[in-house]
Write an enzyme that holds these catalytic residues in place. Structure first.
Site, PDB file in Angstrom:
ATOM      1  N   CYS A  60       0.849  -1.181   0.000  1.00 49.92           N
ATOM      2  CA  CYS A  60       0.000   0.000   0.000  1.00 49.92           C
ATOM      3  C   CYS A  60       0.892   1.241   0.000  1.00 49.92           C
ATOM      4  CB  CYS A  60      -0.890  -0.008   1.243  1.00 49.92           C
ATOM      5  SG  CYS A  60      -1.910   1.474   1.422  1.00 49.92           S
ATOM      6  N   CYS A  63       0.487   3.213   3.475  1.00 52.30           N
ATOM      7  CA  CYS A  63       0.979   2.730   4.777  1.00 52.30           C
ATOM      8  C   CYS A  63       2.054   1.660   4.702  1.00 52.30           C
ATOM      9  CB  CYS A  63      -0.181   2.236   5.634  1.00 52.30           C
ATOM     10  SG  CYS A  63      -0.899   0.658   5.090  1.00 52.30           S
ATOM     11  N   CYS A 109      -7.341  -1.182   1.689  1.00 52.55           N
ATOM     12  CA  CYS A 109      -6.246  -1.694   2.504  1.00 52.55           C
ATOM     13  C   CYS A 109      -6.801  -1.940   3.902  1.00 52.55           C
ATOM     14  CB  CYS A 109      -5.106  -0.672   2.558  1.00 52.55           C
ATOM     15  SG  CYS A 109      -3.799  -1.098   3.733  1.00 52.55           S
ATOM     16  N   CYS A 112      -5.054   0.627   6.667  1.00 47.94           N
ATOM     17  CA  CYS A 112      -5.324   2.067   6.754  1.00 47.94           C
ATOM     18  C   CYS A 112      -6.623   2.491   6.071  1.00 47.94           C
ATOM     19  CB  CYS A 112      -4.147   2.858   6.179  1.00 47.94           C
ATOM     20  SG  CYS A 112      -3.931   2.692   4.385  1.00 47.94           S
ATOM     21  N   CYS A 134      -8.847  -5.319  -9.533  1.00 51.72           N
ATOM     22  CA  CYS A 134      -8.466  -4.255 -10.457  1.00 51.72           C
ATOM     23  C   CYS A 134      -8.010  -3.079  -9.594  1.00 51.72           C
ATOM     24  CB  CYS A 134      -9.687  -3.904 -11.302  1.00 51.72           C
ATOM     25  SG  CYS A 134      -9.371  -2.693 -12.572  1.00 51.72           S
TER      26      CYS A 134
END
Length: 150
Positions: A60, A63, A109, A112, A134
């Site tokens: 991510c 984070c 995510c 976060c 996607c």
């Protein structure tokens, strides 16, 4: 779906990382903020990782949490990086998304609650899960493995 909704969405577990919108804006550039925190979408076929075949781990961008691995990435030719499974089943959260007048499933995510993209299934891709995560390239950062080549 904006980060403001996360504050009132009781269907999701609390994010482990909680920053104010001002803190997120300081951490992310405006385009990253628009996608990750306000659920914008980058234009198709423009993302850094759309056609990348480099071996490694995708984390991510907000984070640093591991989300996907290159071994689960496949060429869907849809304009965004596509994966058939997250790196760990609890790395992402799924949330119904009825925006744009259609039913979709948003991918967040788990750490976060940043917006990553959407997941679709039943499209007939020859993958083990018949799912296509996607994901916006700008929501990811690739950490190449030691033997990675492009």
């Amino acid at each position: 779906m904006s980060s403001d909704k996360d504050a009132t969405d009781t269907s999701l577990p609390e994010p482990r990382i909680r920053l104010t919108p001002q803190q997120w804006r300081a951490k992310l550039d405006p385009t990253e903020y628009a996608v990750l925190r306000e659920a914008a979408t980058e234009r198709p076929f423009t993302g850094e990782y759309t056609d990348t075949t480099t071996e490694g781990v995708y984390v991510c961008r907000a984070c640093g949490t591991e989300l996907f691995r290159s071994t689960e990435k496949f060429a869907s030719h849809c304009g965004w990086p596509s994966f058939f499974d997250p790196a760990e089943s609890d790395a992402v959260l799924l949330r119904p998304d009825d925006s744009l007048g259609m039913r979709r499933v948003e991918v967040l995510c788990a750490n976060c609650h940043s917006h990553l993209g959407h997941v679709f299934e039943g499209e007939g891709y020859p993958t083990p899960t018949d799912k296509r995560y996607c994901i916006n390239s700008i929501a990811l950062r690739l950490h190449p493995s030691n033997s990675a080549t492009q």
